[in-house]
Design an enzyme around this catalytic site. Structure first.
Site, PDB file in Angstrom:
ATOM      1  N   HIS A 266       0.819  -1.214   0.000  1.00 61.94           N
ATOM      2  CA  HIS A 266       0.000   0.000   0.000  1.00 61.94           C
ATOM      3  C   HIS A 266       0.850   1.260   0.000  1.00 61.94           C
ATOM      4  CE1 HIS A 266      -4.327  -0.804   0.208  1.00 61.94           C
ATOM      5  NE2 HIS A 266      -4.014  -1.951   0.751  1.00 61.94           N
ATOM      6  N   GLU A 334      -5.052  -4.223  12.294  1.00 68.32           N
ATOM      7  CA  GLU A 334      -6.197  -3.933  11.436  1.00 68.32           C
ATOM      8  C   GLU A 334      -6.643  -5.225  10.751  1.00 68.32           C
ATOM      9  OE1 GLU A 334      -7.180  -1.100   7.560  1.00 68.32           O
ATOM     10  OE2 GLU A 334      -5.121  -1.687   7.986  1.00 68.32           O
ATOM     11  N   HIS A 335      -5.747  -5.859  10.004  1.00 71.68           N
ATOM     12  CA  HIS A 335      -6.017  -7.125   9.324  1.00 71.68           C
ATOM     13  C   HIS A 335      -5.207  -8.231   9.990  1.00 71.68           C
ATOM     14  CE1 HIS A 335      -7.728  -5.020   5.768  1.00 71.68           C
ATOM     15  NE2 HIS A 335      -6.721  -4.173   5.923  1.00 71.68           N
ATOM     16  N   HIS A 427     -35.935  16.063  41.274  1.00 69.19           N
ATOM     17  CA  HIS A 427     -36.071  14.681  40.836  1.00 69.19           C
ATOM     18  C   HIS A 427     -37.083  13.953  41.725  1.00 69.19           C
ATOM     19  CE1 HIS A 427     -32.401  15.429  38.583  1.00 69.19           C
ATOM     20  NE2 HIS A 427     -32.381  14.195  38.104  1.00 69.19           N
TER      21      HIS A 427
END
Length: 441
Positions: A266, A334-335, A427
């Site tokens: 890449h 990631e992978h 409340h």
């Protein structure tokens, strides 16, 4: 022998081991300084800044304000420019991605009776506008268009827009336009890098402001997302590619080397490791790399050599597969490919990995383009807390509550006791007998 970084895990100091898991975008300080003035220019100058940066950073001399947005004619021309087999492969991939994400999509609403007469649940509605970042710097990525567009379309986001860098001709990559139209997205802006993140964060004369941006990018894009996190939801952290090929002695090292190169090609800022306990796998992988490089284009050889010979990639030899799995969890890739004849033997040992691909017939290539699960994944240890991009990233979740008159007394009593304990008077008043008085009236 090849010039590849090989490390023995058992002999590493804590500092050396920490260096192995460090990513290229871990220190963004230099990028943050450079990105800040780009962001400010886009905020103040709008389209004029986008044109200037498109020419300066992308060489897109022909880019003008009137051509910042892809036209219908651009889409039509793209279908004429892309080979039919590529278009068919895009349709095939999108079909599988759509089938996966339709199955993944949650029910629009669910309600459960928590106690008699008291109901609670969730409702999911699409985010109104999401920008999809599609990188281009080191190649063309119609696959990223597929992975970001399809879950957004399945989620029903009414305003989806792609931002992607223009080429020197001022045009969008043709296959990206093809993928966008097939997926169902017709808005594409010719802007990339930090300026694209700023454009969708603030909006310009041409680019519409978005509530969120998703998609992977360079450290410039990651830095811009970080600086603009208070203006736009930056989505999951998705930077430069990274992978671990976890291989045991049941597979050939050449297979491991082949898959190791997938993410390494890449770019030089990618990270890619082969992790194994087998000396034979290491030797076979090293022997196979020259032949594999001989089959690749010169640019991808240059990128992968830089990764595997640098500090962010190579081969890690562990003392055992248990140690190898421990390193995977520390790295949180990631992978992750589990290259083994029996991959499920190791699945239970893996805690931190965004994508886990099982066995020798499931390379990252298939997952990136065609299998169906989303390939936009968290990087830089993001897998410790994030998962892959999904339909739910394009949805807002609202809690739903509905208490009937039958369920009210029991709920009010418990709420009133805790409100008094925490010192919140109003409340407590809201669930006191005074409420019954108003209800009767």
């Amino acid at each position: 022998m090849t010039d590849v970084n090989v490390q023995r895990l058992a002999g590493l100091s804590p500092e050396a081991r920490a260096a192995l898991v460090r990513r290229s975008e871990a220190d963004l300080s230099g990028f943050l300084e450079k990105v800040a003035p780009i962001i400010e220019a886009v905020r103040t100058e709008g389209d004029a800044a986008l044109i200037r940066f498109g020419r300066e950073f992308d060489g897109a001399e022909g880019l003008t304000e009137s051509t910042l947005k892809a036209t219908e004619a651009d889409f039509d021309a793209a279908f004429d420019a892309v080979a039919p087999e590529v278009i068919e492969a895009i349709r095939f991939g999108i079909g599988n991605i759509r089938a996966f994400h339709e199955e993944q999509a949650p029910e629009p609403m669910w309600l459960k009776e928590i106690r008699p007469g008291a109901f609670a649940g969730d409702r999911f509605t699409p985010i109104e506008s999401v920008a999809l970042y599609v990188p281009r710097g080191k190649g063309s990525f119609p696959s990223v268009t597929m992975m970001t567009s399809v879950p957004g379309v399945v989620a029903g986001v009414p305003d989806l827009a792609i931002v992607t860098p223009p080429g020197p001709d001022g045009k969008v990559d043709a296959a990206t336009l093809v993928a966008a139209r097939i997926a169902g997205v017709e808005t594409v802006y010719k802007v990339g890098g930090a300026q694209a993140v700023a454009a969708v964060a603030f909006g310009t004369g041409t680019v519409k402001k978005a509530h969120k941006i998703v998609g992977p990018g360079s450290p410039w894009v990651v830095a811009a997302k970080r600086l603009l996190a208070g203006v736009i939801d930056p989505g999951l952290p998705a930077g430069p590619s990274e992978s671990i090929i976890l291989a045991d002695a049941s597979v050939h090292g050449g297979l491991a080397a082949m898959d190791l190169l997938i993410e390494a090609e890449h770019g030089p800022d990618s990270s890619a490791w082969l992790v194994t306990d087998s000396e034979r796998v290491v030797e076979q992988a090293l022997a196979a790399l020259p032949e594999l490089w001989a089959r690749m284009s010169p640019l991808r050889v240059e990128f992968s050599r830089a990764v595997l010979g640098g500090s962010a990639g190579g081969i890690v030899l562990a003392a055992s597969m248990a140690d190898a799995c421990a390193f995977v969890n520390e790295y949180a890739p990631e992978h992750l490919e589990i290259l083994s004849r029996e991959p499920f033997e190791y699945l239970g040992e893996i805690r931190n990995a965004a994508e886990i691909l099982m066995g020798p017939h499931t390379p990252v290539s298939i997952a990136n383009f065609a299998l169906g699960p989303n390939a936009v994944l968290p990087t830089s240890m993001g897998a410790q807390t994030y998962g892959p991009l999904s339909v739910t990233d394009f949805l807002r979740r609202s809690s739903i509550g509905y208490v009937t008159a039958k369920g009210y007394p029991e709920m009010a009593r418990a709420a009133g006791i805790l409100a008094e304990y925490e010192g919140f008077s109003s409340h407590a008043i809201a669930v006191s007998d005074l409420r019954r008085t108003y209800l009767k009236e």
